[in-house]
Design a protein around this motif. Structure first.
Motif, PDB file in Angstrom:
ATOM      1  N   SER A  20       0.664  -1.433  -0.237  1.00 53.68           N
ATOM      2  CA  SER A  20      -0.318  -0.092   0.110  1.00 53.68           C
ATOM      3  C   SER A  20       0.788   1.058   0.351  1.00 53.68           C
ATOM      4  O   SER A  20       0.412   2.588  -0.551  1.00 53.68           O
ATOM      5  CB  SER A  20      -0.867   0.001   1.111  1.00 53.68           C
ATOM      6  N   LEU A  32       1.756   6.505 -10.540  1.00 54.70           N
ATOM      7  CA  LEU A  32       0.984   5.455  -9.881  1.00 54.70           C
ATOM      8  C   LEU A  32      -0.166   5.118 -10.844  1.00 54.70           C
ATOM      9  O   LEU A  32      -0.445   6.232 -12.117  1.00 54.70           O
ATOM     10  CB  LEU A  32       0.093   6.446  -8.623  1.00 54.70           C
ATOM     11  N   SER A  33      -0.656   4.322 -11.725  1.00 56.46           N
ATOM     12  CA  SER A  33      -1.490   3.456 -12.497  1.00 56.46           C
ATOM     13  C   SER A  33      -2.156   2.486 -11.267  1.00 56.46           C
ATOM     14  O   SER A  33      -2.232   1.483 -11.018  1.00 56.46           O
ATOM     15  CB  SER A  33      -0.548   2.617 -13.286  1.00 56.46           C
ATOM     16  N   ILE A  34      -4.118   2.687 -11.931  1.00 53.36           N
ATOM     17  CA  ILE A  34      -4.625   2.333 -11.165  1.00 53.36           C
ATOM     18  C   ILE A  34      -4.801   1.471 -12.179  1.00 53.36           C
ATOM     19  O   ILE A  34      -6.244   1.328 -13.188  1.00 53.36           O
ATOM     20  CB  ILE A  34      -4.989   3.040  -9.948  1.00 53.36           C
ATOM     21  N   GLN A  39      -2.108   7.897 -13.876  1.00 50.89           N
ATOM     22  CA  GLN A  39      -3.253   8.873 -12.638  1.00 50.89           C
ATOM     23  C   GLN A  39      -2.291  10.190 -12.722  1.00 50.89           C
ATOM     24  O   GLN A  39      -0.707  10.187 -12.778  1.00 50.89           O
ATOM     25  CB  GLN A  39      -3.094   8.151 -10.924  1.00 50.89           C
ATOM     26  N   LEU A  43       4.489  11.675  -8.550  1.00 49.26           N
ATOM     27  CA  LEU A  43       5.371  10.681  -7.045  1.00 49.26           C
ATOM     28  C   LEU A  43       6.410  11.371  -7.304  1.00 49.26           C
ATOM     29  O   LEU A  43       7.300  11.054  -7.735  1.00 49.26           O
ATOM     30  CB  LEU A  43       4.999   9.751  -7.034  1.00 49.26           C
ATOM     31  N   HIS A  48       4.768   6.812  -0.751  1.00 49.64           N
ATOM     32  CA  HIS A  48       3.241   7.451  -1.086  1.00 49.64           C
ATOM     33  C   HIS A  48       2.371   6.473  -1.285  1.00 49.64           C
ATOM     34  O   HIS A  48       2.838   5.110  -1.214  1.00 49.64           O
ATOM     35  CB  HIS A  48       3.448   7.580  -2.004  1.00 49.64           C
ATOM     36  N   LYS A  50      -0.267   4.201  -2.064  1.00 50.50           N
ATOM     37  CA  LYS A  50      -1.108   3.367  -3.836  1.00 50.50           C
ATOM     38  C   LYS A  50      -2.519   1.860  -3.508  1.00 50.50           C
ATOM     39  O   LYS A  50      -2.177   1.706  -1.939  1.00 50.50           O
ATOM     40  CB  LYS A  50       0.488   2.583  -4.183  1.00 50.50           C
ATOM     41  N   SER A  55      -3.359  -1.423  -8.207  1.00 47.38           N
ATOM     42  CA  SER A  55      -2.751  -0.448  -8.973  1.00 47.38           C
ATOM     43  C   SER A  55      -0.490  -0.658  -9.157  1.00 47.38           C
ATOM     44  O   SER A  55      -0.075  -1.238  -8.467  1.00 47.38           O
ATOM     45  CB  SER A  55      -1.986   0.472  -7.480  1.00 47.38           C
ATOM     46  N   ASN A  56      -0.201   0.226  -9.668  1.00 47.98           N
ATOM     47  CA  ASN A  56       1.490  -0.349 -10.217  1.00 47.98           C
ATOM     48  C   ASN A  56       2.115   0.877  -9.837  1.00 47.98           C
ATOM     49  O   ASN A  56       1.379   1.881 -10.507  1.00 47.98           O
ATOM     50  CB  ASN A  56       1.363  -1.040 -11.305  1.00 47.98           C
ATOM     51  N   VAL A  57       3.448   0.815  -9.950  1.00 48.90           N
ATOM     52  CA  VAL A  57       4.448   2.372  -9.985  1.00 48.90           C
ATOM     53  C   VAL A  57       5.301   2.061 -10.808  1.00 48.90           C
ATOM     54  O   VAL A  57       6.149   1.539 -10.323  1.00 48.90           O
ATOM     55  CB  VAL A  57       4.137   3.290  -8.206  1.00 48.90           C
TER      56      VAL A  57
END
Length: 277
Positions: A20, A32-34, A39, A43, A48, A50, A55-57
């Motif tokens: 998280s 950040l991708s949901i 998004q 970041l 942060h 998430k 989700s993925n960063v």
């Protein structure tokens, strides 16, 4: 079963808790991708949150990147000119989301944006001058290239920090033309040098002639003032000088008027003959 189920739940909670949060280190920026959708809002460095599991960063290196990019173009006089540029740039952290959406990875940024725009910027800079000007005014060529490249990459979120010309080459035909021109210039300079040397020599001859004429004029005036007696003295001295013997063949004896009188000349060899007789 209850302890087992409890352990599983606790493990899931810990796993979800670890997933998280994400830490962005200095020199990095994240997107950040949901559910696969990027998004808004980059970041930046720090901790942060998430959404877990969905989700993925994507983390990008926003420090200085250096790549060497080749480029080719035609100059204003239609000569082929090739160059290789070392480009230092970095990704704008604030616009990293837009870069993620449009370009994807850093490799794509280099291959699809930096390399083609470098080629176009070089074409703009090279077309403004002849191939000879591109060589003799290399700093101006680089300045035009930098301005064109900076303007083109800025709209993609790429900040150009510095560029340098690693190599600059031209066609073999132009290389031969340059060599021939240098040879011709050297010959022309040699001809100018010879002409100036001849001119200086001629001027020196004129100066010597003027000096000799002036000396003769002064001598004539002096002889005229002395009543002609110095003529014989001068001839006597020259005869003695040109004799070449250890003992002078000519003896000069002053007359009654002293040093200014006409010299009396006689041959010492004749005196020797008289003594023998």
């Amino acid at each position: 079963m209850q302890p087992l189920i409890g352990g599983i739940i606790a493990a899931l909670i810990v796993l979800i808790g670890f997933n998280s949060f994400v830490i962005i280190n200095p020199g990095q920026a994240g997107v950040l991708s949901i559910l696969g959708k990027a998004q808004s809002g980059a970041l930046l460095e720090g901790l942060h949150f998430k959404p877990p599991l969905i989700s993925n960063v994507d983390v990008y290196d926003v420090t200085v990147q250096k790549f060497e990019v080749p480029a080719q173009s035609s100059t204003r006089d239609l000569q082929e000119l090739s160059a290789s540029f070392a480009i230092n740039f970095r990704l704008d952290p604030v616009r990293i989301v837009d870069i993620r959406r449009k370009q994807g990875t850093l490799e794509n940024v280099v291959s699809k944006i930096v390399a083609p725009q470098t080629q176009e910027a070089f074409k703009i800079a090279a077309a403004l001058r002849t191939v000879e000007e591109a060589i003799t005014k290399r700093s101006e060529l680089k300045e035009d290239f930098d301005n064109a490249l900076t303007a083109r990459l800025e709209k993609y979120g790429i900040i150009v920090l510095d560029t340098s010309v690693v190599d600059l080459t031209f066609s073999p035909e132009f290389a031969r033309a340059v060599e021939e021109k240098q040879i011709a210039e050297q010959r022309a300079q040699r001809a100018i040098y010879i002409a100036r040397e001849a001119e200086q020599q001629a001027q020196a001859d004129v100066n010597r002639a003027k000096g000799k004429a002036e000396a003769q004029r002064l001598l004539a005036e002096t002889l005229k003032a002395q009543g002609g007696t110095l003529v014989l003295q001068k001839e006597a001295i020259e005869a003695w000088r040109e004799g070449g013997a250890p003992m002078p063949k000519v003896l000069v004896i002053g007359g009654k008027e002293g040093a200014g009188a006409v010299p009396f000349l006689f041959n010492l060899g004749n005196v020797g003959d008289v003594v023998k007789q």
